[in-house]
Enzyme design. Structure first.
Site, PDB file in Angstrom:
ATOM      1  N   PRO A  10       0.879  -0.935   0.029  1.00  0.00           N
ATOM      2  CA  PRO A  10      -0.167   0.056  -0.125  1.00  0.00           C
ATOM      3  C   PRO A  10       0.828   1.368  -0.075  1.00  0.00           C
ATOM      4  CG  PRO A  10      -0.904  -1.508   1.602  1.00  0.00           C
ATOM      5  CD  PRO A  10       0.363  -2.282   1.126  1.00  0.00           C
ATOM      6  N   ASN A  11       0.295   2.204  -0.654  1.00  0.00           N
ATOM      7  CA  ASN A  11       0.824   3.464  -0.822  1.00  0.00           C
ATOM      8  C   ASN A  11       2.163   3.683  -1.600  1.00  0.00           C
ATOM      9  OD1 ASN A  11      -1.265   4.952   0.576  1.00  0.00           O
ATOM     10  ND2 ASN A  11      -0.438   3.798   2.409  1.00  0.00           N
ATOM     11  N   ARG A  18       5.559  10.752  -1.981  1.00  0.00           N
ATOM     12  CA  ARG A  18       5.726  10.555  -0.553  1.00  0.00           C
ATOM     13  C   ARG A  18       7.007  11.370   0.155  1.00  0.00           C
ATOM     14  NH1 ARG A  18       4.471   4.642   1.391  1.00  0.00           N
ATOM     15  NH2 ARG A  18       3.788   5.649   3.115  1.00  0.00           N
ATOM     16  N   TYR A  23      11.555   8.328   2.037  1.00  0.00           N
ATOM     17  CA  TYR A  23      11.491   7.305   1.069  1.00  0.00           C
ATOM     18  C   TYR A  23      12.075   7.660  -0.334  1.00  0.00           C
ATOM     19  CZ  TYR A  23       7.461   6.048   3.942  1.00  0.00           C
ATOM     20  OH  TYR A  23       6.748   5.897   4.993  1.00  0.00           O
ATOM     21  N   ASN A  74       8.294  -5.279  -0.286  1.00  0.00           N
ATOM     22  CA  ASN A  74       8.290  -4.042   0.272  1.00  0.00           C
ATOM     23  C   ASN A  74       6.867  -4.087   0.854  1.00  0.00           C
ATOM     24  OD1 ASN A  74       7.919  -1.532   1.828  1.00  0.00           O
ATOM     25  ND2 ASN A  74       9.269  -0.476   0.628  1.00  0.00           N
ATOM     26  N   ALA A  77       2.636  -0.378   5.006  1.00  0.00           N
ATOM     27  CA  ALA A  77       2.326  -0.558   6.221  1.00  0.00           C
ATOM     28  C   ALA A  77       1.876  -1.942   6.827  1.00  0.00           C
ATOM     29  CB  ALA A  77       1.272   0.381   6.394  1.00  0.00           C
ATOM     30  N   GLU A  98      12.737  -8.965   2.815  1.00  0.00           N
ATOM     31  CA  GLU A  98      11.861  -7.790   3.078  1.00  0.00           C
ATOM     32  C   GLU A  98      12.843  -6.427   3.199  1.00  0.00           C
ATOM     33  OE1 GLU A  98       9.071  -7.957   6.216  1.00  0.00           O
ATOM     34  OE2 GLU A  98       9.899  -5.850   7.145  1.00  0.00           O
ATOM     35  N   HIS A 100      12.719  -2.037   3.046  1.00  0.00           N
ATOM     36  CA  HIS A 100      12.311  -0.724   3.602  1.00  0.00           C
ATOM     37  C   HIS A 100      12.981   0.176   3.210  1.00  0.00           C
ATOM     38  CE1 HIS A 100       8.995  -2.608   5.372  1.00  0.00           C
ATOM     39  NE2 HIS A 100       9.999  -3.562   6.269  1.00  0.00           N
ATOM     40  N   ARG A 107      12.090   5.110  13.562  1.00  0.00           N
ATOM     41  CA  ARG A 107      10.851   6.179  13.409  1.00  0.00           C
ATOM     42  C   ARG A 107       9.952   5.950  14.522  1.00  0.00           C
ATOM     43  NH1 ARG A 107       9.039   5.531   7.351  1.00  0.00           N
ATOM     44  NH2 ARG A 107       7.402   7.438   8.149  1.00  0.00           N
ATOM     45  N   ARG A 111       6.351   1.202  13.962  1.00  0.00           N
ATOM     46  CA  ARG A 111       7.126   0.830  12.729  1.00  0.00           C
ATOM     47  C   ARG A 111       8.272  -0.241  12.954  1.00  0.00           C
ATOM     48  NH1 ARG A 111       5.430   4.135   8.167  1.00  0.00           N
ATOM     49  NH2 ARG A 111       4.883   5.892   9.037  1.00  0.00           N
TER      50      ARG A 111
HETATM   51  C1  DQA Z   1       8.072   1.458   4.180  1.00  0.00           C
HETATM   52  C2  DQA Z   1       7.814   1.716   5.505  1.00  0.00           C
HETATM   53  C3  DQA Z   1       6.411   1.289   6.208  1.00  0.00           C
HETATM   54  O1  DQA Z   1       6.443   1.652   7.575  1.00  0.00           O
HETATM   55  C4  DQA Z   1       5.492   2.512   5.587  1.00  0.00           C
HETATM   56  O2  DQA Z   1       4.232   1.950   5.949  1.00  0.00           O
HETATM   57  C5  DQA Z   1       5.564   2.385   4.128  1.00  0.00           C
HETATM   58  C6  DQA Z   1       6.847   2.329   3.446  1.00  0.00           C
HETATM   59  C7  DQA Z   1       9.533   1.864   3.722  1.00  0.00           C
HETATM   60  O3  DQA Z   1       9.767   1.305   2.521  1.00  0.00           O
HETATM   61  O4  DQA Z   1      10.048   2.563   4.440  1.00  0.00           O
HETATM   62  O5  DQA Z   1       4.475   2.575   3.439  1.00  0.00           O
HETATM   63  O6  DQA Z   1       7.724   0.145   3.897  1.00  0.00           O
END
Ligand code: DQA
Length: 148
Positions: A10-11, A18, A23, A74, A77, A98, A100, A107, A111
Protein backbone atom coordinates in the site's frame (compact mmCIF):
# COMPACT_ATOMS: atom_id res chain seq x y z
CA UNK A 1 18.04 -18.18 -10.31
CA UNK A 2 15.92 -17.15 -13.26
CA UNK A 3 12.97 -15.06 -12.13
CA UNK A 4 12.12 -13.08 -9.03
CA UNK A 5 9.08 -11.18 -7.86
CA UNK A 6 9.36 -7.55 -6.79
CA UNK A 7 6.31 -6.79 -4.67
CA UNK A 8 5.20 -3.43 -3.28
CA UNK A 9 2.34 -2.90 -0.83
CA UNK A 10 0.00 0.00 0.00
CA UNK A 11 0.87 3.60 -0.88
CA UNK A 12 4.14 2.71 -2.60
CA UNK A 13 2.49 3.60 -5.92
CA UNK A 14 2.95 7.18 -4.67
CA UNK A 15 6.74 7.02 -4.38
CA UNK A 16 8.26 10.22 -5.69
CA UNK A 17 5.50 12.21 -3.99
CA UNK A 18 5.64 10.68 -0.49
CA UNK A 19 7.89 12.06 2.26
CA UNK A 20 11.17 12.29 0.35
CA UNK A 21 13.30 12.43 3.48
CA UNK A 22 12.10 8.90 4.28
CA UNK A 23 11.46 7.40 0.87
CA UNK A 24 13.76 9.23 -1.56
CA UNK A 25 12.99 10.79 -4.95
CA UNK A 26 12.41 7.81 -7.19
CA UNK A 27 8.97 6.95 -8.51
CA UNK A 28 7.90 3.32 -8.28
CA UNK A 29 8.45 2.84 -12.02
CA UNK A 30 12.03 4.19 -11.83
CA UNK A 31 12.72 2.01 -8.80
CA UNK A 32 11.38 -1.06 -10.62
CA UNK A 33 13.48 -0.17 -13.70
CA UNK A 34 16.58 0.16 -11.56
CA UNK A 35 16.04 -3.27 -10.02
CA UNK A 36 15.29 -4.81 -13.44
CA UNK A 37 18.50 -3.34 -14.91
CA UNK A 38 20.60 -4.57 -12.02
CA UNK A 39 18.98 -8.01 -12.15
CA UNK A 40 19.56 -8.33 -15.87
CA UNK A 41 23.32 -8.09 -15.28
CA UNK A 42 22.88 -11.35 -13.36
CA UNK A 43 20.63 -12.92 -15.96
CA UNK A 44 17.58 -12.49 -13.80
CA UNK A 45 14.10 -11.47 -14.83
CA UNK A 46 12.03 -9.36 -12.44
CA UNK A 47 8.24 -9.54 -12.31
CA UNK A 48 6.85 -6.40 -10.63
CA UNK A 49 3.55 -5.93 -8.84
CA UNK A 50 2.11 -3.26 -6.56
CA UNK A 51 -1.25 -3.16 -4.86
CA UNK A 52 -2.95 -1.19 -2.13
CA UNK A 53 -4.94 -4.32 -1.22
CA UNK A 54 -3.69 -7.14 0.98
CA UNK A 55 -5.77 -9.81 -0.78
CA UNK A 56 -4.54 -8.78 -4.23
CA UNK A 57 -0.94 -9.04 -3.08
CA UNK A 58 -1.60 -12.52 -1.69
CA UNK A 59 -3.46 -13.64 -4.83
CA UNK A 60 -0.60 -12.44 -7.04
CA UNK A 61 2.12 -14.08 -4.94
CA UNK A 62 0.20 -17.38 -4.86
CA UNK A 63 -0.36 -17.24 -8.62
CA UNK A 64 3.34 -16.65 -9.40
CA UNK A 65 4.98 -18.85 -6.75
CA UNK A 66 5.61 -21.82 -9.04
CA UNK A 67 7.27 -19.60 -11.68
CA UNK A 68 9.86 -17.82 -9.55
CA UNK A 69 12.94 -18.44 -7.43
CA UNK A 70 12.73 -15.67 -4.87
CA UNK A 71 10.81 -12.61 -3.70
CA UNK A 72 11.81 -9.07 -2.82
CA UNK A 73 8.97 -7.42 -0.95
CA UNK A 74 8.33 -4.02 0.52
CA UNK A 75 4.96 -4.62 2.18
CA UNK A 76 4.52 -0.95 3.20
CA UNK A 77 2.40 -0.62 6.33
CA UNK A 78 1.21 -4.25 5.99
CA UNK A 79 4.66 -5.08 7.39
CA UNK A 80 3.45 -4.07 10.79
CA UNK A 81 0.24 -6.11 11.07
CA UNK A 82 -0.44 -8.51 8.20
CA UNK A 83 -0.24 -12.06 9.52
CA UNK A 84 -1.97 -13.11 6.29
CA UNK A 85 0.96 -11.79 4.25
CA UNK A 86 3.41 -13.45 6.64
CA UNK A 87 1.68 -16.80 6.12
CA UNK A 88 1.53 -16.27 2.36
CA UNK A 89 5.31 -15.72 2.22
CA UNK A 90 5.97 -18.81 4.36
CA UNK A 91 3.65 -20.88 2.17
CA UNK A 92 5.64 -20.00 -0.97
CA UNK A 93 8.64 -21.88 0.42
CA UNK A 94 10.76 -19.30 -1.45
CA UNK A 95 13.60 -17.16 -0.11
CA UNK A 96 12.09 -13.72 0.52
CA UNK A 97 13.86 -10.48 1.42
CA UNK A 98 11.95 -7.64 3.08
CA UNK A 99 13.07 -4.16 2.05
CA UNK A 100 12.12 -0.75 3.45
CA UNK A 101 13.30 2.47 1.91
CA UNK A 102 13.18 4.26 5.23
CA UNK A 103 14.89 3.44 8.50
CA UNK A 104 11.86 1.82 10.12
CA UNK A 105 13.77 1.06 13.33
CA UNK A 106 14.35 4.75 13.96
CA UNK A 107 10.88 6.16 13.37
CA UNK A 108 7.61 5.63 15.28
CA UNK A 109 7.53 2.71 17.75
CA UNK A 110 4.92 0.80 15.73
CA UNK A 111 7.18 0.76 12.66
CA UNK A 112 9.80 -1.21 14.57
CA UNK A 113 7.51 -4.23 14.57
CA UNK A 114 7.59 -6.39 11.47
CA UNK A 115 5.31 -9.40 11.43
CA UNK A 116 6.41 -10.29 7.91
CA UNK A 117 10.20 -10.28 8.46
CA UNK A 118 10.20 -13.68 10.24
CA UNK A 119 9.03 -15.17 6.92
CA UNK A 120 12.07 -13.69 5.18
CA UNK A 121 15.77 -14.55 5.07
CA UNK A 122 16.62 -10.89 5.74
CA UNK A 123 15.17 -7.46 6.40
CA UNK A 124 16.93 -4.42 4.94
CA UNK A 125 15.90 -0.90 5.87
CA UNK A 126 17.04 2.69 5.67
CA UNK A 127 19.18 2.32 2.55
CA UNK A 128 16.64 3.72 0.08
CA UNK A 129 17.01 2.10 -3.39
CA UNK A 130 20.36 0.52 -2.48
CA UNK A 131 18.38 -1.79 -0.19
CA UNK A 132 16.83 -3.45 -3.24
CA UNK A 133 20.24 -4.04 -4.87
CA UNK A 134 21.45 -5.57 -1.61
CA UNK A 135 18.33 -7.76 -1.59
CA UNK A 136 19.14 -9.00 -5.11
CA UNK A 137 22.66 -9.88 -4.00
CA UNK A 138 21.33 -11.69 -0.93
CA UNK A 139 18.99 -13.79 -3.07
CA UNK A 140 21.84 -14.58 -5.45
CA UNK A 141 24.10 -15.65 -2.57
CA UNK A 142 21.28 -17.69 -1.01
CA UNK A 143 20.71 -19.52 -4.27
CA UNK A 144 24.43 -20.25 -4.64
CA UNK A 145 24.64 -21.54 -1.05
CA UNK A 146 21.59 -23.72 -1.47
CA UNK A 147 22.34 -25.12 -4.94
CA UNK A 148 22.46 -28.90 -4.98
C1 DQA B 1 7.99 1.47 4.24
C2 DQA B 1 7.92 1.71 5.76
C3 DQA B 1 6.49 1.47 6.27
O1 DQA B 1 6.45 1.70 7.67
C4 DQA B 1 5.53 2.42 5.59
O2 DQA B 1 4.22 2.16 6.03
C5 DQA B 1 5.63 2.39 4.11
C6 DQA B 1 6.95 2.30 3.50
C7 DQA B 1 9.38 1.84 3.69
O3 DQA B 1 9.67 1.49 2.56
O4 DQA B 1 10.17 2.49 4.38
O5 DQA B 1 4.65 2.54 3.41
O6 DQA B 1 7.77 0.11 3.98
Amino acid sequence: MRKILLIHGPNLNLLGQREKNHYGDLTLVSLEDLVKTEAKKNDLEVICFQSNHEGELIDFIQEKTAEVDGIIINPGALTHYSYALHDCLVDTGLPCVEVHLSDVDNREEWRKISVTAPACIAKISGKKEQGYIDALNLLKAYKADNAN
